[in-house]
Motif scaffolding. Structure first.
Motif, PDB file in Angstrom:
ATOM      1  N   SER A   8       0.830  -1.203   0.000  1.00  0.00           N
ATOM      2  CA  SER A   8       0.000   0.000   0.000  1.00  0.00           C
ATOM      3  C   SER A   8       0.865   1.254   0.000  1.00  0.00           C
ATOM      4  O   SER A   8       1.924   1.302   0.639  1.00  0.00           O
ATOM      5  CB  SER A   8      -0.895   0.002   1.238  1.00  0.00           C
ATOM      6  OG  SER A   8      -1.531   1.261   1.394  1.00  0.00           O
ATOM      7  N   LEU A   9       0.417   2.277  -0.719  1.00  0.00           N
ATOM      8  CA  LEU A   9       1.116   3.560  -0.763  1.00  0.00           C
ATOM      9  C   LEU A   9       0.574   4.543   0.267  1.00  0.00           C
ATOM     10  O   LEU A   9       1.026   5.693   0.331  1.00  0.00           O
ATOM     11  CB  LEU A   9       0.993   4.175  -2.168  1.00  0.00           C
ATOM     12  CG  LEU A   9       1.578   3.352  -3.314  1.00  0.00           C
ATOM     13  CD1 LEU A   9       1.305   4.051  -4.651  1.00  0.00           C
ATOM     14  CD2 LEU A   9       3.076   3.134  -3.145  1.00  0.00           C
ATOM     15  N   ALA A  10      -0.403   4.116   1.068  1.00  0.00           N
ATOM     16  CA  ALA A  10      -1.022   5.003   2.056  1.00  0.00           C
ATOM     17  C   ALA A  10       0.006   5.492   3.067  1.00  0.00           C
ATOM     18  O   ALA A  10       0.880   4.738   3.503  1.00  0.00           O
ATOM     19  CB  ALA A  10      -2.158   4.278   2.775  1.00  0.00           C
ATOM     20  N   THR A 201      -3.848   0.257  -1.976  1.00  0.00           N
ATOM     21  CA  THR A 201      -4.035   1.497  -1.219  1.00  0.00           C
ATOM     22  C   THR A 201      -5.519   1.689  -0.931  1.00  0.00           C
ATOM     23  O   THR A 201      -6.338   1.648  -1.843  1.00  0.00           O
ATOM     24  CB  THR A 201      -3.482   2.702  -2.007  1.00  0.00           C
ATOM     25  OG1 THR A 201      -2.087   2.484  -2.280  1.00  0.00           O
ATOM     26  CG2 THR A 201      -3.650   4.002  -1.237  1.00  0.00           C
ATOM     27  N   ASP A 202      -5.864   1.897   0.334  1.00  0.00           N
ATOM     28  CA  ASP A 202      -7.262   1.928   0.724  1.00  0.00           C
ATOM     29  C   ASP A 202      -7.991   3.171   0.219  1.00  0.00           C
ATOM     30  O   ASP A 202      -7.378   4.170  -0.155  1.00  0.00           O
ATOM     31  CB  ASP A 202      -7.404   1.824   2.235  1.00  0.00           C
ATOM     32  CG  ASP A 202      -6.801   3.024   2.959  1.00  0.00           C
ATOM     33  OD1 ASP A 202      -7.510   4.017   3.167  1.00  0.00           O
ATOM     34  OD2 ASP A 202      -5.599   2.972   3.286  1.00  0.00           O
ATOM     35  N   GLY A 209      -5.981  11.805  -0.712  1.00  0.00           N
ATOM     36  CA  GLY A 209      -4.655  12.109  -1.242  1.00  0.00           C
ATOM     37  C   GLY A 209      -3.540  11.758  -0.275  1.00  0.00           C
ATOM     38  O   GLY A 209      -2.393  12.152  -0.484  1.00  0.00           O
ATOM     39  N   ASN A 210      -3.860  11.017   0.773  1.00  0.00           N
ATOM     40  CA  ASN A 210      -2.856  10.658   1.769  1.00  0.00           C
ATOM     41  C   ASN A 210      -2.112   9.387   1.378  1.00  0.00           C
ATOM     42  O   ASN A 210      -2.165   8.359   2.068  1.00  0.00           O
ATOM     43  CB  ASN A 210      -3.492  10.540   3.154  1.00  0.00           C
ATOM     44  CG  ASN A 210      -3.713  11.904   3.770  1.00  0.00           C
ATOM     45  OD1 ASN A 210      -2.830  12.759   3.731  1.00  0.00           O
ATOM     46  ND2 ASN A 210      -4.901  12.128   4.313  1.00  0.00           N
ATOM     47  N   PHE A 211      -1.445   9.478   0.242  1.00  0.00           N
ATOM     48  CA  PHE A 211      -0.574   8.408  -0.242  1.00  0.00           C
ATOM     49  C   PHE A 211       0.590   9.066  -0.983  1.00  0.00           C
ATOM     50  O   PHE A 211       0.515  10.221  -1.369  1.00  0.00           O
ATOM     51  CB  PHE A 211      -1.327   7.441  -1.161  1.00  0.00           C
ATOM     52  CG  PHE A 211      -1.763   8.062  -2.471  1.00  0.00           C
ATOM     53  CD1 PHE A 211      -0.921   8.070  -3.572  1.00  0.00           C
ATOM     54  CD2 PHE A 211      -3.020   8.657  -2.593  1.00  0.00           C
ATOM     55  CE1 PHE A 211      -1.321   8.639  -4.780  1.00  0.00           C
ATOM     56  CE2 PHE A 211      -3.426   9.226  -3.783  1.00  0.00           C
ATOM     57  CZ  PHE A 211      -2.570   9.225  -4.884  1.00  0.00           C
ATOM     58  N   MET A 212       1.650   8.314  -1.146  1.00  0.00           N
ATOM     59  CA  MET A 212       2.816   8.799  -1.881  1.00  0.00           C
ATOM     60  C   MET A 212       3.266   7.720  -2.857  1.00  0.00           C
ATOM     61  O   MET A 212       3.315   6.539  -2.490  1.00  0.00           O
ATOM     62  CB  MET A 212       3.970   9.127  -0.931  1.00  0.00           C
ATOM     63  CG  MET A 212       3.686  10.258   0.043  1.00  0.00           C
ATOM     64  SD  MET A 212       3.686  11.900  -0.725  1.00  0.00           S
ATOM     65  CE  MET A 212       5.433  12.127  -1.015  1.00  0.00           C
TER      66      MET A 212
END
Length: 227
Positions: A8-10, A201-202, A209-212
């Motif tokens: 996950s990217l979260a 990613t959830d 937008g809380n991922f990178m």
């Protein structure tokens, strides 16, 4: 790099990179809600889409991605990378059904406005509408090509070929030499991995937008050259 297992990217809850919704209270919340519709679904979606787009341009506008894949930073390469990362987000959003498609439309509108500013900044003031129409065709052409290259019936090499034509090739028809081929395959691995990471990613991280995207700052050149 890019051979590791997708994840996950979260962003973690304690990450300083997170963007949190303001939690107004009392009369300020009342006016925000009743007069400005600040907490409406549309307002939340627009704010979230803006954060998502900031994640995209943060990945696309900074040096690491050009250094990692031996790319010259030009309008063409930047625009091609912008489309690739828009595709990664829009593909994931479609997995959320109509709600995701609607969010994706907000994201596309923000992207479209940014592209118009970039074209103007590049010195194109005359025939701007024609430029935007041509870029729109490129956008949708690339999106379809990426989706097609990942269909179950597609050949393993199809995705790398699309990456080459869309991002690396000047004319879309030549073939990469040995050095370019390493960078092309590295980017194909990167994009495929990001597809899987985005799927993991959830929904909350996606809409806020809380991922990178995967960091390209460490060990990237050795990864590109190891194939």
């Amino acid at each position: 790099m890019f051979w590791s297992k997708p994840c996950s990217l979260a962003l973690p809850r304690d990450s300083p990179m997170r963007v949190e919704e303001p939690d107004y209270q009392g009369i300020k919340r009342f006016f925000s809600q009743t007069l400005c519709c600040f907490y409406s679904k549309q307002s939340r979606s627009i704010r979230g889409a803006n954060v998502v787009y900031q994640r995209i341009i943060s990945q696309v506008d900074k040096p690491p991605i050009y250094e990692a894949f031996n790319l010259e930073k030009t309008f063409k390469t930047t625009y091609s990378l912008l489309i690739l990362h828009m595709w990664l987000c829009l593909r994931r959003l479609k997995q959320e059904g109509n709600e995701g498609v609607e969010f994706g439309q907000y994201l596309y509108e923000i992207y479209n406005h940014d592209v118009e500013l970039r074209v103007s900044k590049a010195g194109v003031n005359l025939l701007l509408a024609k430029w935007m129409k041509d870029l729109e065709k490129i956008f949708y052409g690339n999106i379809v090509a990426y989706d097609t290259a990942l269909l179950p019936e597609a050949k393993p090499v199809d995705f790398s070929n699309v990456i080459w034509r869309n991002i690396f090739s000047d004319d879309g028809s030549s073939t990469p030499d040995a050095a370019a081929s390493k960078s092309v395959h590295a980017m194909a691995r990167y994009a495929r991995r990001e597809v899987s990471c985005m799927t993991l990613t959830d929904k909350e991280a996606l809409y806020s937008g809380n991922f990178m995207f995967t960091s390209l700052k460490k060990g990237i050149r050795s990864g590109a050259e190891s194939e």
